[in-house]
Scaffold this active site. Structure first.
Site, PDB file in Angstrom:
ATOM      1  N   ARG A 297       0.806  -1.220   0.000  1.00 31.53           N
ATOM      2  CA  ARG A 297       0.000   0.000   0.000  1.00 31.53           C
ATOM      3  C   ARG A 297       0.842   1.275   0.000  1.00 31.53           C
ATOM      4  O   ARG A 297       0.287   2.364   0.096  1.00 31.53           O
ATOM      5  CB  ARG A 297      -0.934  -0.002   1.219  1.00 31.53           C
ATOM      6  CG  ARG A 297      -1.993  -1.095   1.157  1.00 31.53           C
ATOM      7  CD  ARG A 297      -2.976  -0.939   2.315  1.00 31.53           C
ATOM      8  NE  ARG A 297      -4.070  -1.900   2.214  1.00 31.53           N
ATOM      9  CZ  ARG A 297      -4.061  -3.122   2.710  1.00 31.53           C
ATOM     10  NH1 ARG A 297      -2.984  -3.545   3.346  1.00 31.53           N
ATOM     11  NH2 ARG A 297      -5.092  -3.925   2.597  1.00 31.53           N
TER      12      ARG A 297
ATOM     13  N   CYS B  69      -7.012 -30.926   1.827  1.00 28.99           N
ATOM     14  CA  CYS B  69      -6.431 -31.876   2.784  1.00 28.99           C
ATOM     15  C   CYS B  69      -5.304 -31.281   3.615  1.00 28.99           C
ATOM     16  O   CYS B  69      -4.737 -31.961   4.471  1.00 28.99           O
ATOM     17  CB  CYS B  69      -5.953 -33.135   2.074  1.00 28.99           C
ATOM     18  SG  CYS B  69      -4.439 -32.928   1.089  1.00 28.99           S
TER      19      CYS B  69
ATOM     20  N   THR C 175       5.957  -1.530   9.190  1.00 26.85           N
ATOM     21  CA  THR C 175       4.554  -1.909   9.109  1.00 26.85           C
ATOM     22  C   THR C 175       3.684  -0.687   9.336  1.00 26.85           C
ATOM     23  O   THR C 175       3.959   0.132  10.228  1.00 26.85           O
ATOM     24  CB  THR C 175       4.189  -3.015  10.125  1.00 26.85           C
ATOM     25  OG1 THR C 175       2.753  -3.194  10.144  1.00 26.85           O
ATOM     26  CG2 THR C 175       4.687  -2.712  11.525  1.00 26.85           C
TER      27      THR C 175
ATOM     28  N   ASP D 137       8.069 -13.618   2.972  1.00 30.43           N
ATOM     29  CA  ASP D 137       9.195 -13.840   2.066  1.00 30.43           C
ATOM     30  C   ASP D 137      10.303 -14.721   2.627  1.00 30.43           C
ATOM     31  O   ASP D 137      11.199 -15.154   1.900  1.00 30.43           O
ATOM     32  CB  ASP D 137       9.790 -12.504   1.602  1.00 30.43           C
ATOM     33  CG  ASP D 137      10.138 -11.558   2.751  1.00 30.43           C
ATOM     34  OD1 ASP D 137      10.684 -12.033   3.771  1.00 30.43           O
ATOM     35  OD2 ASP D 137       9.870 -10.347   2.631  1.00 30.43           O
TER      36      ASP D 137
ATOM     37  N   CYS E 166      -4.767 -35.342  -3.096  1.00 34.63           N
ATOM     38  CA  CYS E 166      -6.233 -35.478  -3.128  1.00 34.63           C
ATOM     39  C   CYS E 166      -6.885 -34.773  -4.313  1.00 34.63           C
ATOM     40  O   CYS E 166      -8.098 -34.885  -4.499  1.00 34.63           O
ATOM     41  CB  CYS E 166      -6.838 -34.956  -1.825  1.00 34.63           C
ATOM     42  SG  CYS E 166      -6.864 -33.150  -1.685  1.00 34.63           S
TER      43      CYS E 166
ATOM     44  N   CYS F 142      -2.641 -27.419   0.373  1.00 33.08           N
ATOM     45  CA  CYS F 142      -3.873 -27.857  -0.281  1.00 33.08           C
ATOM     46  C   CYS F 142      -5.055 -27.347   0.527  1.00 33.08           C
ATOM     47  O   CYS F 142      -5.116 -27.521   1.740  1.00 33.08           O
ATOM     48  CB  CYS F 142      -3.915 -29.379  -0.370  1.00 33.08           C
ATOM     49  SG  CYS F 142      -5.500 -30.012  -1.005  1.00 33.08           S
TER      50      CYS F 142
ATOM     51  N   HIS G 210       1.417 -14.116   8.814  1.00 32.31           N
ATOM     52  CA  HIS G 210       0.655 -14.188   7.565  1.00 32.31           C
ATOM     53  C   HIS G 210       1.095 -15.362   6.692  1.00 32.31           C
ATOM     54  O   HIS G 210       0.795 -15.395   5.501  1.00 32.31           O
ATOM     55  CB  HIS G 210       0.767 -12.870   6.797  1.00 32.31           C
ATOM     56  CG  HIS G 210       0.026 -11.748   7.460  1.00 32.31           C
ATOM     57  ND1 HIS G 210       0.163 -10.423   7.086  1.00 32.31           N
ATOM     58  CD2 HIS G 210      -0.870 -11.745   8.479  1.00 32.31           C
ATOM     59  CE1 HIS G 210      -0.618  -9.661   7.848  1.00 32.31           C
ATOM     60  NE2 HIS G 210      -1.242 -10.441   8.699  1.00 32.31           N
TER      61      HIS G 210
END
Length: 248
Positions: free
Chosen positions: A35, A133, A196, A105, A158, A130, A122
Site C-alpha cells: 500500500r 487436505c 509496518t 518472504d 487429493c 492444499c 501471515h
C-alpha cells in the site's frame, strides 16, 4: 535526545525486545510493499483480487494468474538487507527474544534469525498448501509443475486446489501463531515495530496491547502509523540504514 538516540536507549535498557516487522523491512531487498506509494496494490488495484480467498477458490483464471505471479516473485532472488541483519545482531546480543512478522518472504530466516523465534503471522510463500487436505509441500516443487505446463496445479494427494501457504483476505490467522504473538508482547520489555503501517488487524492490535501492558514501544516506519502517539520513539527513515544504528 533525538528519536534515534532515544530508541537506542530504550532498546538497550528496556529488557526483552519483541520485533514486529512488515513489508517495509523488505523493500530495500527489492520486494515492493502493498500500500506504499509504489506498492503492488497502489500501482495495480486489480492485483489485490489475487489475494482474496473467495476469488481464488471460485475463479480458475485468478488461480492461473496467481501461479504466473508466483513464478516471477521478486522474493525468489531477493537477499536480506542490513535491516534484516540488524535484527539478527539484536538476537545474538541477547536482547531480541521473539520476531513476529507479517512478511511471507522468509528473508528473516535467510538473514540468520533463529527459526524458533520467528512467528510468520501471515504464513509463508515458500510452501504450498492444499485447501482440501492441508498437505504442505516446498513451493519450488509446485512451481516446477507450473513451468512444465500446469497452469493451475492441483494437490498430488487429493486433487484439491493448491495455493501458497499464506493468509489471504477472507482467511483467519493461525490462532496458535496469534496466541504466541500476544504472549510474546505481554511479557516483553520493548516492542519494536519495523516497516509496518499498523493498519491490518488483528496484528495491529498488538501495539495497543503492548501499551496496556506497560511495554515501551519503538516505531520505525517510512509513513505515520495510527499508533505513533503510543511510542517512546518514532523514526521515519530508511530501515536498512537506521536499524543497524539501533543495535546496542
Amino acid at each position: 535526545m533525538d528519536d534515534l538516540a532515544r530508541a537506542r536507549d530504550v532498546l538497550a535498557r528496556g529488557g526483552p525486545v519483541v520485533a514486529l516487522t512488515g513489508a517495509g523491512i523488505s523493500t530495500d531487498s527489492g520486494i515492493p510493499d502493498f500500500r506504499g506509494p509504489n506498492g503492488l496494490w497502489t500501482r495495480d488495484p486489480e492485483a489485490e483480487r489475487l489475494s482474496d480467498i473467495s476469488y481464488y477458490l471460485s475463479d480458475p483464471e485468478i488461480r492461473r494468474k496467481s501461479w504466473l505471479n508466483r513464478l516471477d516473485a521478486p522474493a525468489w532472488t531477493a537477499e536480506p538487507n542490513p535491516g534484516h541483519r540488524a535484527l539478527v545482531d539484536l538476537e545474538r546480543n541477547g536482547l531480541l527474544t521473539d520476531l513476529l512478522t507479517q512478511n511471507i518472504d522468509g528473508l528473516h530466516q535467510l538473514a540468520g534469525s533463529s527459526p524458533e523465534i520467528v512467528v510468520e503471522l501471515h504464513g509463508t510463500m515458500r510452501e504450498s498448501i492444499c485447501m482440501s487436505c492441508a498437505d504442505r509441500r516446498d513451493m519450488q516443487t509446485v512451481l516446477d509443475r507450473v513451468r512444465a505446463g500446469e497452469a493451475d496445479p492441483s494437490c498430488s494427494k487429493c486433487g484439491g486446489i493448491l495455493k501458497s501457504a499464506t493468509v489471504s483476505f477472507g482467511q483467519s490467522l493461525d490462532p496458535e501463531n496469534l496466541w504466541k504473538a500476544e504472549q510474546a508482547v505481554r511479557t516483553a520489555g520493548v516492542l519494536l515495530t519495523v516497516g509496518t503501517s499498523l493498519g491490518v488487524y488483528p496484528v495491529a492490535a498488538l501495539v495497543p496491547l503492548a501499551a496496556q501492558c506497560g511495554v515501551e514501544i519503538v516505531i520505525v516506519n517510512a509513513e505515520p502509523t495510527p499508533y505513533d502517539d503510543l511510542a517512546a520513539a518514532v523514526i521515519r527513515d530508511s530501515i536498512s540504514e537506521v536499524l543497524p544504528k539501533l543495535v546496542p
